[in-house]
Design an enzyme around this catalytic site. Structure first.
Site, PDB file in Angstrom:
ATOM      1  N   SER A   1       3.889 -21.811  46.425  1.00  0.00           N
ATOM      2  CA  SER A   1       5.529 -21.182  45.628  1.00  0.00           C
ATOM      3  C   SER A   1       6.264 -19.946  46.836  1.00  0.00           C
ATOM      4  O   SER A   1       5.220 -19.155  47.231  1.00  0.00           O
ATOM      5  CB  SER A   1       5.542 -21.398  44.328  1.00  0.00           C
ATOM      6  OG  SER A   1       6.034 -20.903  44.347  1.00  0.00           O
TER       7      SER A   1
ATOM      8  N   TYR B   1       1.416 -17.415  37.459  1.00  0.00           N
ATOM      9  CA  TYR B   1       1.426 -18.986  38.302  1.00  0.00           C
ATOM     10  C   TYR B   1       1.971 -18.466  39.873  1.00  0.00           C
ATOM     11  O   TYR B   1       0.928 -18.443  40.815  1.00  0.00           O
ATOM     12  CB  TYR B   1       2.652 -19.582  38.338  1.00  0.00           C
ATOM     13  CG  TYR B   1       3.608 -19.494  39.010  1.00  0.00           C
ATOM     14  CD1 TYR B   1       2.849 -21.618  39.041  1.00  0.00           C
ATOM     15  CD2 TYR B   1       4.568 -20.255  40.165  1.00  0.00           C
ATOM     16  CE1 TYR B   1       2.844 -22.612  40.050  1.00  0.00           C
ATOM     17  CE2 TYR B   1       5.034 -21.288  41.082  1.00  0.00           C
ATOM     18  CZ  TYR B   1       4.131 -22.540  40.637  1.00  0.00           C
ATOM     19  OH  TYR B   1       4.771 -23.249  41.572  1.00  0.00           O
TER      20      TYR B   1
HETATM   21  P1  NDP Z   1       5.409 -32.213  38.499  1.00  0.00           P
HETATM   22  O1  NDP Z   1       4.880 -31.971  37.767  1.00  0.00           O
HETATM   23  O2  NDP Z   1       6.160 -32.707  39.289  1.00  0.00           O
HETATM   24  O3  NDP Z   1       3.573 -33.034  39.188  1.00  0.00           O
HETATM   25  C1  NDP Z   1       2.828 -32.582  39.457  1.00  0.00           C
HETATM   26  C2  NDP Z   1       1.591 -33.663  39.793  1.00  0.00           C
HETATM   27  O4  NDP Z   1       0.365 -32.950  39.574  1.00  0.00           O
HETATM   28  C3  NDP Z   1       1.305 -35.028  38.982  1.00  0.00           C
HETATM   29  O5  NDP Z   1       0.790 -35.840  39.584  1.00  0.00           O
HETATM   30  C4  NDP Z   1       0.480 -34.171  37.653  1.00  0.00           C
HETATM   31  O6  NDP Z   1       0.082 -35.915  37.029  1.00  0.00           O
HETATM   32  C5  NDP Z   1      -0.349 -33.864  38.673  1.00  0.00           C
HETATM   33  N1  NDP Z   1      -1.622 -32.823  37.716  1.00  0.00           N
HETATM   34  C6  NDP Z   1      -0.939 -31.929  37.361  1.00  0.00           C
HETATM   35  N2  NDP Z   1      -2.752 -31.480  36.554  1.00  0.00           N
HETATM   36  C7  NDP Z   1      -3.242 -31.711  37.326  1.00  0.00           C
HETATM   37  C8  NDP Z   1      -4.635 -31.667  36.127  1.00  0.00           C
HETATM   38  N3  NDP Z   1      -4.657 -30.969  35.818  1.00  0.00           N
HETATM   39  N4  NDP Z   1      -5.432 -32.631  37.514  1.00  0.00           N
HETATM   40  C9  NDP Z   1      -5.073 -33.811  38.259  1.00  0.00           C
HETATM   41  N5  NDP Z   1      -3.931 -33.844  38.829  1.00  0.00           N
HETATM   42  C10 NDP Z   1      -2.622 -32.806  37.529  1.00  0.00           C
HETATM   43  O7  NDP Z   1       4.671 -30.883  40.030  1.00  0.00           O
HETATM   44  P2  NDP Z   1       5.387 -30.147  41.463  1.00  0.00           P
HETATM   45  O8  NDP Z   1       5.728 -31.984  42.092  1.00  0.00           O
HETATM   46  O9  NDP Z   1       6.660 -29.892  40.921  1.00  0.00           O
HETATM   47  O10 NDP Z   1       4.758 -29.270  42.031  1.00  0.00           O
HETATM   48  C11 NDP Z   1       3.727 -30.135  42.767  1.00  0.00           C
HETATM   49  C12 NDP Z   1       3.052 -28.761  43.661  1.00  0.00           C
HETATM   50  O11 NDP Z   1       4.378 -28.411  43.478  1.00  0.00           O
HETATM   51  C13 NDP Z   1       2.793 -27.494  42.611  1.00  0.00           C
HETATM   52  O12 NDP Z   1       1.308 -26.944  43.143  1.00  0.00           O
HETATM   53  C14 NDP Z   1       3.365 -26.442  42.407  1.00  0.00           C
HETATM   54  O13 NDP Z   1       3.330 -25.386  42.235  1.00  0.00           O
HETATM   55  C15 NDP Z   1       5.028 -26.234  43.840  1.00  0.00           C
HETATM   56  N6  NDP Z   1       5.970 -25.935  43.241  1.00  0.00           N
HETATM   57  C16 NDP Z   1       6.931 -26.975  43.077  1.00  0.00           C
HETATM   58  C17 NDP Z   1       8.061 -26.290  42.388  1.00  0.00           C
HETATM   59  C18 NDP Z   1       9.061 -27.058  42.245  1.00  0.00           C
HETATM   60  O14 NDP Z   1      10.231 -26.813  41.860  1.00  0.00           O
HETATM   61  N7  NDP Z   1       8.622 -27.913  41.981  1.00  0.00           N
HETATM   62  C19 NDP Z   1       8.370 -25.183  43.038  1.00  0.00           C
HETATM   63  C20 NDP Z   1       7.625 -24.166  44.318  1.00  0.00           C
HETATM   64  C21 NDP Z   1       5.820 -24.925  44.375  1.00  0.00           C
HETATM   65  P3  NDP Z   1      -0.238 -36.240  35.530  1.00  0.00           P
HETATM   66  O15 NDP Z   1       0.663 -34.761  35.054  1.00  0.00           O
HETATM   67  O16 NDP Z   1      -0.889 -36.953  34.942  1.00  0.00           O
HETATM   68  O17 NDP Z   1      -2.058 -35.098  35.682  1.00  0.00           O
END
Ligand code: NDP
Length: 260
Positions: free
Chosen positions: A145, A158
């Site tokens: 990020s 984070y």
């Molecule tokens: P979302 O919340 O939209 O999606 C996250 C995904 O990860 C879901 O499929 C969720 O499924 C899964 N997930 C979360 N926790 C777990 C866990 N403990 N075990 C297994 N699966 C898990 O998030 P984003 O797409 O926004 O984020 C993806 C990545 O991008 C992250 O690393 C985030 O830090 C990074 N990021 C995002 C930004 C943004 O603005 N959106 C900006 C910068 C970086 P479920 O909850 O069902 O487990």
């Protein structure tokens, strides 16, 4: 053209049911990779798997809470058996956040963020190592990020997890180049996803600060997940064979500076 194709390659994308992970699964599958993904929600995972099957993508999946060490080991056993011990691509994507000021971050908030965003990708990469090596040509992409390089409102824990990821990216690039494994990170700025939906308590102040920062960015809007997955896919392609140890920002120009 083989340089721009993932035909015949295998990939694990963590957290592929929503947001950036979902877009990455589709991007890699569209380029010809066979993909395995995971999330905590069985019903949502099943829906996505059906959707991908109907699009002709080769994707399998398993339920896994990546914050658990035991479940990470189980996941990698499954991945090994699905892909016959050979993994070309690992995208460490799953992540969570709590938007709270430094003094409000509880020990539980801190621990949850660290175990999901840092312990899990660190351990999954270790577990994946023999399979990446056995594939003969491996690529790891961490979803980091902008918060890993710059302070942002409400993101102290984070940011610590993502700063550590940036450093692991570089260590692995140096340690595993001998095994033909590359390691890179992609750092997005704000992306339209469901992240943060678990913390509706985010203060109006922090929300306001983010709106101002986005308005002051060269491309003054949130990114679509597909604007991030395209870069992730590029880093996995044979065409990116000389790129390793890099933390690449997809930030709409946010870090380019002075916004006017
Ligand atoms: P979302 O919340 O939209 O999606 C996250 C995904 O990860 C879901 O499929 C969720 O499924 C899964 N997930 C979360 N926790 C777990 C866990 N403990 N075990 C297994 N699966 C898990 O998030 P984003 O797409 O926004 O984020 C993806 C990545 O991008 C992250 O690393 C985030 O830090 C990074 N990021 C995002 C930004 C943004 O603005 N959106 C900006 C910068 C970086 P479920 O909850 O069902 O487990």
């Amino acid at each position: 053209n083989q340089r721009w194709s993932l035909q015949g390659m295998t990939a694990l994308v963590t957290g592929g049911t929503r947001g950036i992970g979902f877009a990455v699964v589709e991007e890699l599958a569209a380029l010809g990779a066979v993909v395995h993904t995971c999330s905590r929600n069985q019903a949502e995972l099943n829906e996505r798997l059906q959707e991908w099957q109907s699009k002709g993508f080769k994707v399998s999946g398993s339920v896994c809470d990546l914050s658990s060490r035991d479940l990470r080991e189980k996941l990698m056993e499954t991945v090994s058996s699905v892909f016959d011990g050979k993994l070309n691509i690992l995208v460490n994507n799953a992540g969570i956040t709590h938007l709270k000021s430094f003094e409000e971050q509880s020990l539980e908030d801190y621990t949850r963020v660290m175990s999901t965003n840092l312990d899990a990708p660190y351990h999954i990469s270790q577990l994946a190592y023999p399979f990446l090596k056995a594939s003969g040509c491996g690529s790891i992409v961490f979803i980091s990020s902008v918060a890993g390089s710059m302070a942002l409102p409400g993101l102290s824990a984070y940011a610590a997890s993502k700063g550590a990821i940036n450093q692991i990216t570089k260590s692995l690039a140096c340690e595993w180049s001998k095994d033909n494994i590359r390691s890179n990170a992609v750092s997005p700025w704000g992306v339209k996803t469901t992240i943060g939906k678990d913390t509706p308590e985010t203060s109006a102040d922090i929300q306001e600060q983010f709106l101002r920062l986005i308005a002051g960015t060269a491309i003054a809007r949130l990114a679509e997940p597909e604007e991030i997955s395209s870069l992730v896919a590029f880093l996995c392609l044979p065409a990116a064979s000389f790129i390793t140890g890099q933390v690449i920002l997809a930030d709409g120009g946010y870090t380019a500076g002075g916004c006017w």
